[in-house]
Motif scaffolding. Structure first.
Motif, PDB file in Angstrom:
ATOM      1  N   ILE A  49       0.853  -1.269   0.138  1.00 60.10           N
ATOM      2  CA  ILE A  49       0.079   0.004   0.091  1.00 60.10           C
ATOM      3  C   ILE A  49       0.919   1.411  -0.054  1.00 60.10           C
ATOM      4  O   ILE A  49       0.599   2.204  -0.731  1.00 60.10           O
ATOM      5  N   CYS A  50       2.018   1.209   0.808  1.00 60.07           N
ATOM      6  CA  CYS A  50       2.965   2.245   0.868  1.00 60.07           C
ATOM      7  C   CYS A  50       3.447   2.740  -0.495  1.00 60.07           C
ATOM      8  O   CYS A  50       3.346   3.733  -0.888  1.00 60.07           O
ATOM      9  N   GLU A  51       3.963   1.490  -1.125  1.00 62.32           N
ATOM     10  CA  GLU A  51       4.320   1.850  -2.567  1.00 62.32           C
ATOM     11  C   GLU A  51       3.460   2.306  -3.594  1.00 62.32           C
ATOM     12  O   GLU A  51       3.803   3.123  -4.311  1.00 62.32           O
ATOM     13  N   GLN A  52       2.246   1.626  -3.503  1.00 62.06           N
ATOM     14  CA  GLN A  52       1.364   2.323  -4.192  1.00 62.06           C
ATOM     15  C   GLN A  52       0.676   3.740  -3.979  1.00 62.06           C
ATOM     16  O   GLN A  52       0.695   4.358  -5.179  1.00 62.06           O
ATOM     17  N   LYS A  53       1.016   4.179  -2.882  1.00 63.03           N
ATOM     18  CA  LYS A  53       0.750   5.353  -2.660  1.00 63.03           C
ATOM     19  C   LYS A  53       2.069   6.225  -2.674  1.00 63.03           C
ATOM     20  O   LYS A  53       1.626   7.552  -2.412  1.00 63.03           O
ATOM     21  N   GLY A  54       2.842   5.763  -3.159  1.00 66.11           N
ATOM     22  CA  GLY A  54       4.120   6.587  -3.060  1.00 66.11           C
ATOM     23  C   GLY A  54       4.918   7.007  -2.002  1.00 66.11           C
ATOM     24  O   GLY A  54       5.620   7.982  -1.974  1.00 66.11           O
ATOM     25  N   ILE A  55       4.470   6.442  -0.863  1.00 64.93           N
ATOM     26  CA  ILE A  55       5.303   6.453   0.394  1.00 64.93           C
ATOM     27  C   ILE A  55       6.650   5.878   0.312  1.00 64.93           C
ATOM     28  O   ILE A  55       6.847   4.802   0.110  1.00 64.93           O
ATOM     29  N   SER A  56       7.702   6.925   0.512  1.00 66.78           N
ATOM     30  CA  SER A  56       9.105   6.362   0.233  1.00 66.78           C
ATOM     31  C   SER A  56       9.416   5.850   1.566  1.00 66.78           C
ATOM     32  O   SER A  56       9.124   6.149   2.729  1.00 66.78           O
ATOM     33  N   ASN A  57      10.595   4.871   1.719  1.00 66.38           N
ATOM     34  CA  ASN A  57      11.217   4.444   2.588  1.00 66.38           C
ATOM     35  C   ASN A  57      11.884   5.553   3.641  1.00 66.38           C
ATOM     36  O   ASN A  57      11.781   5.642   4.754  1.00 66.38           O
ATOM     37  N   THR A  58      12.279   6.648   2.944  1.00 63.07           N
ATOM     38  CA  THR A  58      12.720   7.798   3.763  1.00 63.07           C
ATOM     39  C   THR A  58      11.526   8.435   4.412  1.00 63.07           C
ATOM     40  O   THR A  58      11.881   8.863   5.775  1.00 63.07           O
ATOM     41  N   GLU A  59      10.371   8.629   3.943  1.00 69.11           N
ATOM     42  CA  GLU A  59       9.218   8.885   4.637  1.00 69.11           C
ATOM     43  C   GLU A  59       9.016   8.299   5.950  1.00 69.11           C
ATOM     44  O   GLU A  59       8.644   8.840   7.082  1.00 69.11           O
ATOM     45  N   ILE A  60       9.158   6.798   5.899  1.00 68.78           N
ATOM     46  CA  ILE A  60       8.715   5.968   6.819  1.00 68.78           C
ATOM     47  C   ILE A  60       9.943   6.098   8.108  1.00 68.78           C
ATOM     48  O   ILE A  60       9.625   6.397   8.949  1.00 68.78           O
ATOM     49  N   LEU A  61      11.100   6.264   7.379  1.00 68.89           N
ATOM     50  CA  LEU A  61      12.215   6.277   8.575  1.00 68.89           C
ATOM     51  C   LEU A  61      12.047   7.909   9.245  1.00 68.89           C
ATOM     52  O   LEU A  61      12.266   7.816  10.456  1.00 68.89           O
ATOM     53  N   SER A  62      11.671   8.743   8.506  1.00 65.15           N
ATOM     54  CA  SER A  62      11.319  10.142   9.025  1.00 65.15           C
ATOM     55  C   SER A  62      10.175  10.032  10.155  1.00 65.15           C
ATOM     56  O   SER A  62      10.451  10.493  11.246  1.00 65.15           O
ATOM     57  N   PHE A  63       9.260   9.337   9.768  1.00 63.41           N
ATOM     58  CA  PHE A  63       7.933   9.038  10.727  1.00 63.41           C
ATOM     59  C   PHE A  63       8.595   8.456  12.065  1.00 63.41           C
ATOM     60  O   PHE A  63       8.129   8.882  13.147  1.00 63.41           O
TER      61      PHE A  63
END
Length: 84
Positions: free
Chosen positions: A42-56
């Motif tokens: 879902i994250c990949e489909q929504k364009g949520i990057s690993n960088t955004e996840i690490l930032s969160f």
């Protein structure tokens, strides 16, 4: 006799994993892994990057700890209720 409330939720969770039926533990972990895979997709489909996840993760440590504690409690309950 060790008090059930001694130690962290994480410690208690891993203690439960150690003593519980291996098939029950495997099934519950499979459910978690399936959910993780779905969330990654879902994250990949929504364009949520690993960088955004690490930032969160770095900006929400208490939220992550609360979520982990909820997960430890929920999984422990599922495993114990099936292990009786």
């Amino acid at each position: 006799m060790q008090d059930i409330f001694d130690g962290s939720l994480r410690d208690k969770f891993f203690e439960i994993l150690f003593y519980a039926d291996k098939n029950i533990v495997s099934n519950e972990l499979d459910k978690i892994f399936e959910e993780l895979i779905a969330m990654r997709e879902i994250c990949e489909q929504k364009g949520i990057s690993n960088t955004e996840i690490l930032s969160f993760k770095s900006t929400n440590p208490q939220g992550l700890q609360d979520g982990l504690n909820d997960l430890y409690i929920g999984l422990s309950g599922e495993i114990l209720s099936q292990n009786e």
